[in-house]
Design a protein around this motif. Structure first.
Motif, PDB file in Angstrom:
ATOM      1  N   UNK A 102      -4.006   3.691   8.224  1.00  0.00           N
ATOM      2  CA  UNK A 102      -4.424   2.364   8.697  1.00  0.00           C
ATOM      3  C   UNK A 102      -5.498   1.770   7.792  1.00  0.00           C
ATOM      4  N   UNK A 103      -6.462   2.586   7.396  1.00  0.00           N
ATOM      5  CA  UNK A 103      -7.516   2.123   6.502  1.00  0.00           C
ATOM      6  C   UNK A 103      -6.923   1.635   5.189  1.00  0.00           C
ATOM      7  N   UNK A 104      -6.046   2.436   4.606  1.00  0.00           N
ATOM      8  CA  UNK A 104      -5.456   2.076   3.309  1.00  0.00           C
ATOM      9  C   UNK A 104      -4.567   0.843   3.411  1.00  0.00           C
ATOM     10  N   UNK A 105      -3.848   0.692   4.518  1.00  0.00           N
ATOM     11  CA  UNK A 105      -3.010  -0.502   4.693  1.00  0.00           C
ATOM     12  C   UNK A 105      -3.882  -1.753   4.757  1.00  0.00           C
ATOM     13  N   UNK A 106      -4.976  -1.680   5.508  1.00  0.00           N
ATOM     14  CA  UNK A 106      -5.888  -2.830   5.596  1.00  0.00           C
ATOM     15  C   UNK A 106      -6.529  -3.112   4.243  1.00  0.00           C
ATOM     16  N   UNK A 107      -6.939  -2.060   3.549  1.00  0.00           N
ATOM     17  CA  UNK A 107      -7.541  -2.234   2.230  1.00  0.00           C
ATOM     18  C   UNK A 107      -6.528  -2.837   1.259  1.00  0.00           C
ATOM     19  N   UNK A 108      -5.303  -2.366   1.297  1.00  0.00           N
ATOM     20  CA  UNK A 108      -4.278  -2.876   0.381  1.00  0.00           C
ATOM     21  C   UNK A 108      -3.993  -4.364   0.613  1.00  0.00           C
ATOM     22  N   UNK A 109      -4.033  -4.783   1.872  1.00  0.00           N
ATOM     23  CA  UNK A 109      -3.821  -6.214   2.149  1.00  0.00           C
ATOM     24  C   UNK A 109      -4.919  -7.064   1.520  1.00  0.00           C
ATOM     25  N   UNK A 110      -6.141  -6.578   1.543  1.00  0.00           N
ATOM     26  CA  UNK A 110      -7.268  -7.350   1.025  1.00  0.00           C
ATOM     27  C   UNK A 110      -7.526  -7.099  -0.462  1.00  0.00           C
ATOM     28  N   UNK A 111      -7.332  -5.880  -0.912  1.00  0.00           N
ATOM     29  CA  UNK A 111      -7.629  -5.472  -2.283  1.00  0.00           C
ATOM     30  C   UNK A 111      -6.474  -4.615  -2.804  1.00  0.00           C
ATOM     31  N   UNK A 112      -5.342  -5.215  -3.128  1.00  0.00           N
ATOM     32  CA  UNK A 112      -4.174  -4.426  -3.548  1.00  0.00           C
ATOM     33  C   UNK A 112      -4.474  -3.556  -4.760  1.00  0.00           C
ATOM     34  N   UNK A 113      -3.921  -2.376  -4.754  1.00  0.00           N
ATOM     35  CA  UNK A 113      -4.045  -1.486  -5.902  1.00  0.00           C
ATOM     36  C   UNK A 113      -2.856  -1.700  -6.813  1.00  0.00           C
ATOM     37  N   UNK A 114      -3.105  -1.607  -8.111  1.00  0.00           N
ATOM     38  CA  UNK A 114      -1.998  -1.742  -9.051  1.00  0.00           C
ATOM     39  C   UNK A 114      -1.359  -0.387  -9.375  1.00  0.00           C
ATOM     40  N   UNK A 115      -1.816   0.670  -8.724  1.00  0.00           N
ATOM     41  CA  UNK A 115      -1.209   1.990  -8.882  1.00  0.00           C
ATOM     42  C   UNK A 115      -0.432   2.315  -7.611  1.00  0.00           C
ATOM     43  N   UNK A 116       0.885   2.361  -7.685  1.00  0.00           N
ATOM     44  CA  UNK A 116       1.677   2.611  -6.476  1.00  0.00           C
ATOM     45  C   UNK A 116       1.447   3.998  -5.876  1.00  0.00           C
ATOM     46  N   UNK A 117       0.807   4.900  -6.628  1.00  0.00           N
ATOM     47  CA  UNK A 117       0.539   6.249  -6.110  1.00  0.00           C
ATOM     48  C   UNK A 117      -0.833   6.385  -5.471  1.00  0.00           C
ATOM     49  N   UNK A 118      -1.681   5.390  -5.605  1.00  0.00           N
ATOM     50  CA  UNK A 118      -3.076   5.521  -5.159  1.00  0.00           C
ATOM     51  C   UNK A 118      -3.172   5.876  -3.681  1.00  0.00           C
TER      52      UNK A 118
END
Length: 147
Positions: free
Chosen positions: A36-52
């Motif tokens: 849940x934390x990572x999903x929320x973070x990805x919505x606001x600050x997407x990572x350009x590494x699909x494995x992160x």
């Protein structure tokens, strides 16, 4: 969303805390909070590494599993995002004993965890204190260039 204690999202300081009792379900609950934390973070600050996200989830799984297996509980998980594009994971437990890496066992009984954490994390430290220890892992969350 399981992350009801996500703090600081509006200010850009992302952080979540989760307490686990060390019994059945602790590892799955920690993984769910992390997802849940990572999903929320990805919505606001997407990572350009699909494995992160997968790497961070794997690190949390390993750290919490070790705390559940090797300590009496309870434990704490703290995750935060830094402006240096890292996700810092801290797992605290009740044992003052440092992790003891062992040789990987081809029979499936373990030995790969600490090696895996060393490979995934930018930094990995253990800090003992009177009531136990904190294991800190900083993992990359490479951000997309803003144009």
């Amino acid at each position: 969303m399981l992350v009801d204690n996500l703090s600081g999202a509006r200010s850009g300081q992302w952080s979540v805390r989760h307490v686990f009792d060390g019994r059945h379900g602790s590892i799955g609950a920690a993984r769910a909070v992390t997802r849940d934390f990572l999903a929320a973070l990805h919505r606001a600050r997407p990572s350009d590494d699909p494995r992160a996200a997968d790497n961070i989830l794997l690190a949390v799984s390993e750290l919490v599993t070790n705390a559940v297996r090797h300590t009496a509980g309870p434990g704490r998980l703290h995750i935060d995002f830094t402006e240096e594009h890292q996700v810092r994971v801290t797992v605290s437990d009740t044992s003052t004993a440092a992790p003891r890496p062992r040789a990987p066992q081809p029979d499936g009984t373990g030995g790969y965890g600490w090696l895996l954490l060393e490979e995934l994390a930018d930094t990995l430290t253990v800090v003992a204190h009177e009531g136990g220890k904190h294991i800190h892992a900083a993992l990359p969350w490479p951000g997309r260039a803003r144009g």
